[in-house]
Design a protein around this motif. Structure first.
Motif, short mmCIF file in Angstrom:
data_model
loop_
_atom_site.label_atom_id
_atom_site.label_comp_id
_atom_site.label_asym_id
_atom_site.label_seq_id
_atom_site.Cartn_x
_atom_site.Cartn_y
_atom_site.Cartn_z
N SER A 62 0.80 -1.28 -0.07
CA SER A 62 -0.12 0.05 0.05
C SER A 62 0.96 1.17 0.03
O SER A 62 0.01 2.37 -0.27
N VAL A 63 2.07 1.01 0.35
CA VAL A 63 3.11 2.42 0.36
C VAL A 63 4.19 2.52 -0.81
O VAL A 63 5.12 3.47 -0.60
N LYS A 64 4.24 1.33 -1.59
CA LYS A 64 5.52 1.25 -2.31
C LYS A 64 5.42 2.44 -3.43
O LYS A 64 4.05 2.81 -3.78
N GLY A 65 6.25 2.99 -3.53
CA GLY A 65 6.60 4.27 -4.42
C GLY A 65 6.12 5.47 -3.90
O GLY A 65 6.27 6.41 -4.41
N ARG A 66 5.79 5.61 -2.68
CA ARG A 66 5.26 6.64 -1.71
C ARG A 66 6.12 6.80 -0.69
O ARG A 66 6.46 8.03 -0.31
N PHE A 67 6.80 5.93 0.01
CA PHE A 67 7.17 5.96 1.32
C PHE A 67 8.80 5.42 1.16
O PHE A 67 8.86 4.51 0.20
N THR A 68 9.69 6.15 1.96
CA THR A 68 10.95 5.52 1.69
C THR A 68 11.69 5.51 2.89
O THR A 68 11.43 6.29 3.92
N ILE A 69 12.11 4.33 3.40
CA ILE A 69 12.82 4.18 4.70
C ILE A 69 14.28 4.37 4.52
O ILE A 69 14.98 3.94 3.48
N SER A 70 14.87 5.13 5.58
CA SER A 70 16.37 4.97 5.35
C SER A 70 17.01 4.91 6.90
O SER A 70 16.18 5.33 8.06
N ARG A 71 18.11 4.86 6.95
CA ARG A 71 18.81 4.89 8.28
C ARG A 71 20.13 5.53 8.41
O ARG A 71 20.84 5.73 7.42
N ASP A 72 20.28 6.37 9.47
CA ASP A 72 21.86 6.97 9.87
C ASP A 72 22.26 6.36 10.88
O ASP A 72 21.90 6.78 12.39
N ASN A 73 23.30 5.33 10.71
CA ASN A 73 23.81 4.65 11.86
C ASN A 73 24.75 5.69 12.86
O ASN A 73 24.78 5.15 14.00
N ALA A 74 25.27 6.72 12.22
CA ALA A 74 25.89 7.67 13.34
C ALA A 74 25.03 8.22 14.09
O ALA A 74 25.47 8.66 15.12
N LYS A 75 23.77 8.67 13.65
CA LYS A 75 23.00 9.32 14.36
C LYS A 75 21.85 8.24 15.32
O LYS A 75 21.02 8.66 15.89
N ASN A 76 22.10 7.04 15.13
CA ASN A 76 21.26 6.05 15.79
C ASN A 76 19.60 6.11 15.43
O ASN A 76 18.84 6.07 16.18
N THR A 77 19.52 6.45 14.27
CA THR A 77 18.04 7.19 13.86
C THR A 77 17.44 6.49 12.42
O THR A 77 18.51 6.39 11.62
N VAL A 78 16.30 5.94 12.56
CA VAL A 78 15.80 5.45 11.11
C VAL A 78 14.50 6.39 10.76
O VAL A 78 14.07 7.15 11.79
#
Length: 114
Positions: A62-78
């Protein structure tokens, strides 16, 4: 003590965008798969997006093409970048960290309405 703290939710008009953040503490963040789930009243919690420790991503249909997940390991944040939002995206969104054990954030409300 493990903590996952979501931020960035709120009210947005249909077609708009929001970026959710989830800051983790108390875990070796880079080793964890991180996921975003959402839940509406009376329904089961739904997997929205996931990212492995290696950076591979997966999305709910339902979210493909609209949502993007990413992570920043230096900031411990997704992050979850949500574009072209629809009223049916309205839900409480939860951050989840998964390795041997699974940890959950407290959830954050996203409301898409005109």
């Amino acid at each position: 003590q493990v903590q996952l703290v979501e931020s960035g939710g709120g009210l947005v008009q249909p077609g708009g965008s929001l970026r959710l953040s989830c800051a983790a503490s108390g875990i070796i963040f880079r080793l964890y798969a991180m996921n975003w789930y959402r839940q509406t009243p009376g329904k089961q919690r739904e997997l929205v997006a996931s990212i492995t420790s290696g950076g591979d991503t997966n999305y709910g249909d339902s979210v493909k093409g609209r949502f993007t997940i990413s992570r920043d390991n230096a900031k411990n944040t997704v992050y979850l970048q949500m574009n072209s939002l629809k009223p049916e995206d309205t839900a409480v969104y939860y951050c989840n960290g998964q390795r041997i054990l699974t940890y959950w954030g407290q959830g954050i409300q996203v409301t898409v309405s005109s």
